[in-house]
Enzyme design. Structure first.
Site, PDB file in Angstrom:
ATOM      1  CB  SER A 136     -17.932   4.134  -6.217  1.00  0.00           C
ATOM      2  OG  SER A 136     -17.364   2.870  -5.981  1.00  0.00           O
ATOM      3  CE  LYS A 162     -14.807   2.951  -8.135  1.00  0.00           C
ATOM      4  NZ  LYS A 162     -13.712   3.805  -7.621  1.00  0.00           N
ATOM      5  CE  LYS A 164     -15.238  -0.048  -5.271  1.00  0.00           C
ATOM      6  NZ  LYS A 164     -13.810   0.311  -5.213  1.00  0.00           N
ATOM      7  CG  ASP A 189     -12.099   0.242  -8.240  1.00  0.00           C
ATOM      8  OD1 ASP A 189     -11.048  -0.403  -8.383  1.00  0.00           O
ATOM      9  OD2 ASP A 189     -12.268   1.091  -7.327  1.00  0.00           O
ATOM     10  CD  GLU A 214     -10.716   3.110  -9.333  1.00  0.00           C
ATOM     11  OE1 GLU A 214     -11.838   3.387  -9.815  1.00  0.00           O
ATOM     12  OE2 GLU A 214     -10.374   3.448  -8.194  1.00  0.00           O
ATOM     13  CG  ASP A 239      -7.630   3.700  -5.936  1.00  0.00           C
ATOM     14  OD1 ASP A 239      -6.892   4.286  -5.127  1.00  0.00           O
ATOM     15  OD2 ASP A 239      -8.794   3.371  -5.615  1.00  0.00           O
ATOM     16  CE  LYS A 263      -9.858   6.030  -3.725  1.00  0.00           C
ATOM     17  NZ  LYS A 263      -9.905   4.578  -3.421  1.00  0.00           N
ATOM     18  N   GLY A 291     -12.903   8.237  -3.834  1.00  0.00           N
ATOM     19  CA  GLY A 291     -13.599   8.351  -2.549  1.00  0.00           C
ATOM     20  C   GLY A 291     -13.253   7.187  -1.643  1.00  0.00           C
TER      21      GLY A 291
HETATM   22  O1  OSB Z   1     -11.228   1.706  -4.603  1.00  0.00           O
HETATM   23  O2  OSB Z   1     -12.197   3.541  -4.945  1.00  0.00           O
HETATM   24  C1  OSB Z   1     -12.004   2.572  -4.209  1.00  0.00           C
HETATM   25  C2  OSB Z   1     -14.256   2.740  -1.136  1.00  0.00           C
HETATM   26  C3  OSB Z   1     -13.424   2.223  -0.169  1.00  0.00           C
HETATM   27  C4  OSB Z   1     -12.180   1.787  -0.545  1.00  0.00           C
HETATM   28  C5  OSB Z   1     -11.742   1.888  -1.865  1.00  0.00           C
HETATM   29  C6  OSB Z   1     -12.577   2.432  -2.825  1.00  0.00           C
HETATM   30  C7  OSB Z   1     -13.862   2.835  -2.456  1.00  0.00           C
HETATM   31  C8  OSB Z   1     -14.836   3.359  -3.394  1.00  0.00           C
HETATM   32  C9  OSB Z   1     -15.921   4.200  -2.795  1.00  0.00           C
HETATM   33  O3  OSB Z   1     -14.883   3.069  -4.561  1.00  0.00           O
HETATM   34  C10 OSB Z   1     -16.019   5.553  -3.361  1.00  0.00           C
HETATM   35  C11 OSB Z   1     -16.952   6.392  -2.535  1.00  0.00           C
HETATM   36  O4  OSB Z   1     -16.520   6.954  -1.506  1.00  0.00           O
HETATM   37  O5  OSB Z   1     -18.126   6.474  -2.899  1.00  0.00           O
HETATM   38 MG    MG Z   2     -10.477   2.251  -6.477  1.00  0.00          MG
END
Ligand code: OSB
Ligand code: MG
Length: 371
Positions: A136, A162, A164, A189, A214, A239, A263, A291
């Site tokens: 991510s 992925k 953001k 995401d 996402e 999510d 999660k 994550g």
């Molecule tokens: O939306 O998946 C998410 C990290 C913090 C809060 C929300 C998210 C995330 C990530 C990080 O996408 C995923 C990772 O731990 O590498």
């Molecule tokens: Mg997410």
């Protein structure tokens, strides 16, 4: 099983690189770790995945800390339960606060698997000794930095990228990434950064062959996601909006998503995560492990969960070195050149907990014991 002691500690861990989402930037994690002990001194470790502020969801570390010491610890200490699978029941009277609950619950699973001398992933019913990994990648200051990062992650073998997105960092970014990497498994995401008014832009993303989008809409919404999904070719993955197996069932029935991110913290622990996995598997909905910028303890818990049958897509589970200069477990989590992680063979989480390092990183600690 009976838990006779719960130790809470907050550690501070600086990220190797800041992580930015549509709701903000994180440079240093404040992480609540939980250690549980039974009457024979067997231990288990869990991690609370609540963030530094109530931005991903309502939960945040100081709230989780308080709810743990004032309610969850007293409700579980000295209480006999048949197995770790029953720990969640002890917390039934407390609404929400799932990340706080999951920290204790997942620690109990580690303890139980350790006592049985089996790896946690097998104890949970995992079927896959090697899990597929993606990364991510947060919002970067420039497009060039993003492209460079993607290139490095692909070179390290990760199977899925992925990125953001948020208003102003979306369609053009996806277009450029796609132009540079035409064939990769790519997804975005949004962490709830959009509304139905943005449907035209989201529909335009159909053109880029994304694996999924996402959580485009509100963190607590399913209905609008269902409306949006009807307008998109790209699968929506939920999510934030799936906090339980019941949520998953309703989301699937509504057609709010075609994929679910699971999660542990968000759903309250392993028992509920297994129920989410099952609901989805029985409806033909693939799931993957999300994550929360976890330390090694939360990461090891995630690895165990991701071995369950329904976890058929690469998760946001990546190497310790992507996050930390030095992790709090040994060995650190390593990713193979083909972008996988081997589930460990040892009992429980299967990693050694670096007690001294944790001690050195601790900024506050509190121990509670059964009366
Ligand atoms: O939306 O998946 C998410 C990290 C913090 C809060 C929300 C998210 C995330 C990530 C990080 O996408 C995923 C990772 O731990 O590498
Ligand atoms: Mg997410």
């Amino acid at each position: 099983m009976e838990i006779v002691q719960i130790e809470m500690r907050e550690i501070r861990l600086r990220l190797v690189h800041f992580f930015e989402t549509s709701f903000g930037r994180t440079t240093e994690r404040r992480i609540l770790l939980v250690r549980v002990l039974d009457h024979e001194g067997a231990e288990g470790w869990g991690e609370c995945t609540a963030g530094e502020g109530p931005f991903y969801s309502e939960e945040w570390i100081d709230g989780a800390w308080e709810v743990t010491r004032r309610f969850l610890a007293p409700m579980s200490l000295g209480r006999e339960v048949e197995s770790a699978a029953g720990v969640g029941e002890l917390f039934r009277r407390v609404r929400g606060n799932r990340m706080a609950k999951a920290a204790i619950e997942t620690a109990c699973w580690d303890l139980e698997a350790s006592r049985l001398g089996v790896p946690l992933w097998k104890h949970l019913g995992g079927v896959r000794p090697e899990i597929a990994c993606g990364v991510s990648i947060g919002i970067q200051d420039t497009l060039e930095e993003l492209l460079d990062k993607i290139e490095r992650e692909l070179a390290d073998g990760y199977q899925r990228i992925k990125i953001k997105v948020k208003p102003g960092w979306d369609r053009e970014v996806v277009e450029k990434v796609r132009a540079r990497f035409p064939d990769i498994n790519l997804m975005v995401d949004a962490n709830s950064a959009y509304t139905l008014d943005d449907a035209p832009m989201l529909r335009a993303l159909d053109e880029y062959g994304l694996m999924m989008i996402e959580q485009p809409l509100a963190y607590d919404d399913r209905e609008d996601h269902a409306r949006l999904q009807r307008q998109l070719k790209t699968p929506i993955c939920l999510d934030e909006s799936v906090r339980s197996a019941e949520d998953a069932r309703k989301a699937v029935e509504l057609g709010a998503c075609r994929i679910v991110n699971v999660k542990l913290g968000r759903v309250g622990g392993h028992a509920e995560a297994r129920r989410v996995e099952r609901v989805c598997r029985e409806s033909g909905i693939p799931v993957w492990c999300g994550g929360m910028l976890e330390s090694g303890i939360g990461r090891a818990q995630n690895i165990a969960m991701a071995t369950l049958e329904g976890f058929t897509l690469p998760g946001d589970i990546s190497a310790s070195a992507r996050y930390w200069e030095e992790d709090i477990i040994e060995p650190p989590v390593l990713v193979t050149p083909r972008g996988t992680i081997h589930a460990p063979d040892g009992p429980g989480l299967g990693f050694k907990i670096k007690r001294e390092r944790i001690e050195a990183l601790t900024v506050r600690a509190e121990t509670m014991a059964a009366a």
